[in-house]
Design an enzyme around this catalytic site. Sequence first.
Site, mmCIF file in Angstrom:
data_model
loop_
_atom_site.group_PDB
_atom_site.id
_atom_site.type_symbol
_atom_site.label_atom_id
_atom_site.label_comp_id
_atom_site.label_asym_id
_atom_site.label_seq_id
_atom_site.Cartn_x
_atom_site.Cartn_y
_atom_site.Cartn_z
ATOM 1 N N GLY A 218 59.472 -4.396 39.217
ATOM 2 C CA GLY A 218 58.839 -3.157 39.649
ATOM 3 C C GLY A 218 59.086 -2.038 38.656
ATOM 4 O O GLY A 218 58.783 -0.877 38.923
ATOM 5 N N PRO A 260 61.471 -8.986 35.291
ATOM 6 C CA PRO A 260 60.417 -8.095 34.829
ATOM 7 C C PRO A 260 59.303 -8.833 34.090
ATOM 8 O O PRO A 260 59.561 -9.776 33.355
ATOM 9 C CB PRO A 260 61.155 -7.164 33.862
ATOM 10 C CG PRO A 260 62.279 -7.990 33.334
ATOM 11 C CD PRO A 260 62.676 -8.927 34.446
ATOM 12 N N GLY A 261 58.089 -8.404 34.322
ATOM 13 C CA GLY A 261 56.956 -8.890 33.545
ATOM 14 C C GLY A 261 56.418 -7.735 32.718
ATOM 15 O O GLY A 261 56.633 -7.641 31.508
ATOM 16 N N ARG A 298 41.798 -5.223 34.795
ATOM 17 C CA ARG A 298 42.647 -4.267 35.511
ATOM 18 C C ARG A 298 41.971 -2.939 35.859
ATOM 19 O O ARG A 298 42.168 -2.446 36.965
ATOM 20 C CB ARG A 298 43.952 -4.015 34.737
ATOM 21 C CG ARG A 298 44.767 -5.303 34.540
ATOM 22 C CD ARG A 298 46.112 -5.061 33.902
ATOM 23 N NE ARG A 298 47.055 -4.461 34.813
ATOM 24 C CZ ARG A 298 47.414 -3.213 34.827
ATOM 25 N NH1 ARG A 298 46.950 -2.373 33.940
ATOM 26 N NH2 ARG A 298 48.259 -2.767 35.713
ATOM 27 N N TYR A 302 42.190 -2.725 39.759
ATOM 28 C CA TYR A 302 43.234 -1.827 40.274
ATOM 29 C C TYR A 302 42.976 -0.365 39.960
ATOM 30 O O TYR A 302 43.795 0.484 40.287
ATOM 31 C CB TYR A 302 44.597 -2.152 39.648
ATOM 32 C CG TYR A 302 45.056 -3.576 39.753
ATOM 33 C CD1 TYR A 302 45.260 -4.159 40.997
ATOM 34 C CD2 TYR A 302 45.333 -4.319 38.615
ATOM 35 C CE1 TYR A 302 45.714 -5.467 41.081
ATOM 36 C CE2 TYR A 302 45.791 -5.614 38.705
ATOM 37 C CZ TYR A 302 45.976 -6.187 39.939
ATOM 38 O OH TYR A 302 46.437 -7.476 40.020
ATOM 39 N N CYS A 328 26.866 -8.387 33.124
ATOM 40 C CA CYS A 328 25.705 -7.944 33.893
ATOM 41 C C CYS A 328 26.107 -7.587 35.308
ATOM 42 O O CYS A 328 25.824 -8.309 36.273
ATOM 43 C CB CYS A 328 24.616 -8.995 33.846
ATOM 44 S SG CYS A 328 23.914 -9.056 32.202
ATOM 45 N N GLU A 329 26.774 -6.468 35.384
ATOM 46 C CA GLU A 329 27.366 -5.991 36.631
ATOM 47 C C GLU A 329 28.189 -4.778 36.172
ATOM 48 O O GLU A 329 28.555 -4.709 35.006
ATOM 49 C CB GLU A 329 28.186 -7.144 37.168
ATOM 50 C CG GLU A 329 29.236 -6.895 38.084
ATOM 51 C CD GLU A 329 29.486 -8.114 39.009
ATOM 52 O OE1 GLU A 329 30.046 -7.827 40.031
ATOM 53 O OE2 GLU A 329 29.147 -9.274 38.695
ATOM 54 N N TYR A 356 49.227 -8.874 32.407
ATOM 55 C CA TYR A 356 48.152 -9.063 33.378
ATOM 56 C C TYR A 356 46.777 -8.766 32.792
ATOM 57 O O TYR A 356 45.904 -8.240 33.476
ATOM 58 C CB TYR A 356 48.400 -8.216 34.643
ATOM 59 C CG TYR A 356 49.767 -8.457 35.210
ATOM 60 C CD1 TYR A 356 50.077 -9.664 35.816
ATOM 61 C CD2 TYR A 356 50.779 -7.504 35.084
ATOM 62 C CE1 TYR A 356 51.339 -9.918 36.302
ATOM 63 C CE2 TYR A 356 52.052 -7.749 35.567
ATOM 64 C CZ TYR A 356 52.322 -8.951 36.181
ATOM 65 O OH TYR A 356 53.575 -9.204 36.653
HETATM 66 C C1 PLP Z 1 54.815 -10.646 39.454
HETATM 67 C C2 PLP Z 1 56.229 -10.818 39.786
HETATM 68 C C3 PLP Z 1 57.210 -10.183 39.018
HETATM 69 C C4 PLP Z 1 56.903 -9.268 37.852
HETATM 70 O O1 PLP Z 1 56.468 -8.001 38.248
HETATM 71 P P1 PLP Z 1 56.228 -6.853 37.143
HETATM 72 O O2 PLP Z 1 55.681 -5.711 37.925
HETATM 73 O O3 PLP Z 1 55.244 -7.369 36.142
HETATM 74 O O4 PLP Z 1 57.521 -6.558 36.500
HETATM 75 C C5 PLP Z 1 58.524 -10.422 39.371
HETATM 76 N N1 PLP Z 1 58.862 -11.225 40.406
HETATM 77 C C6 PLP Z 1 57.932 -11.847 41.169
HETATM 78 C C7 PLP Z 1 58.366 -12.730 42.274
HETATM 79 C C8 PLP Z 1 56.590 -11.660 40.880
HETATM 80 O O5 PLP Z 1 55.679 -12.275 41.656
#
Ligand code: PLP
Length: 410
Positions: A218, A260-261, A298, A302, A328-329, A356
């Site tokens: 998060g 983290p992603g 995105r 979102y 085409c949209e 993402y």
């Molecule tokens: C997607 C996900 C994350 C990564 O979230 P970020 O907002 O990209 O940091 C971490 N843990 C779980 C279980 C997820 O599904």
Amino acid sequence: METKSLLNVAKEYGSPVYVYDSQKIISQYKRLTSAFDKVKRLKVNYAVKALSNLSILKLMKSLGAGLDTVSVQEVKLGLAAGFQAEQIIFTPNGVSLEEIEEVAALGAQINIDNLSILEQFGTKHPNIPVCVRINPHVMAGGNTNISVGHIDSKFGISIHQIPHILRIVENTGMKVNGIHMHTGSDILDIDVFLYASEILFETAKSFKDLEFIDFGSGFKVPYKEGDIETNIEELGEKLTERFNDFCEEYGKDLTLAFEPGKFLVSEAGNFLAKVNVVKQTTSTVFAQVDSGFNHLIRPMLYGSRHEIINISNPKGRERFYSVVGYICETDTFANNRRINEISEGDILAFKNSGAYCFTMSSNYNSRYRPAEVLIHEGKSHLIHKRETFDDILKNQVEVDIFKKPAKMGK
Ligand SMILES: *Cc1c(COP(=O)(O)O)cnc(C)c1O
């Protein structure tokens, strides 16, 4: 990344193309681990779904990260990238018992987020330790926009169901070696996150065999100048102190895990697209690029705001544009955005395109998914080829049933 090296990538590999900067990923990883350097046992599990290219996974491995995965396919990608199964945690939502068993057989850490599967898995495999995903139901009020596992969320086992978890553990003899929360929302207010953490600590006391506590992710990154971002350093200081106190109370040095992603890869990515057409209408100027929400969904999905820079004319005078795609949209990337003057053929760079973006791309309109390029130590490397027409056809099955004209009814 410098404008010039981005332009070179577009020249060498064509457009549209995703470009990632390894240096930014490395510095984000260091920033996170430094903020928590007073934790004895820290584990950063990179969330594969943000950007799942093998070379990115190998970079994460070289940094010492583990992996957070949400499908058996992501687990297999991790293994293909050279990770040991023990370095991979599987945190799916709503998957079948069979898939969980398949991953358990591969040797990854299982994280279970519902009572039904917990009971079934524990009954069949009491000797495989599992982590449980808790929903702490923390909602922030006011202007803070956090909902840490709100009441309607499909994720996690409610904090109010802990007695039921404990009953299942006792009945089956299974072992719970970790507890986990992942909110899915941006941490803007550290105190709210810490409050949710307190709930997790309280929960942890009910489980005697813990090895780790996983605080999910998060971490918010800035998308434009002046954006609020998670203050990692402050979070590190405050959570470390609480965590270390808790370990003392618990009587064991537990591992503090994150997954983290976005934090690790978002800012490392640029998406480059070429302007096909500049179209004046009665109300706006459209810049239409050789891409669309098939490549970067995105903004449409979102409402995400990605900075857009005209890297072909970075010093030109500014004008207002609506940047749109060729699907085409309706596929709007940006509305009424001030950008350096755009000519047809210019290359636009979309910032924050590491997380993402490519992983959510599709073949809609029968277009090819873009190429991916990694810049490492000053050199560019193709890490994913642009698709070709064969990719569009490859899984289609041609059946020989239309030799005669199809009947059209009465
Ligand atoms: C997607 C996900 C994350 C990564 O979230 P970020 O907002 O990209 O940091 C971490 N843990 C779980 C279980 C997820 O599904």
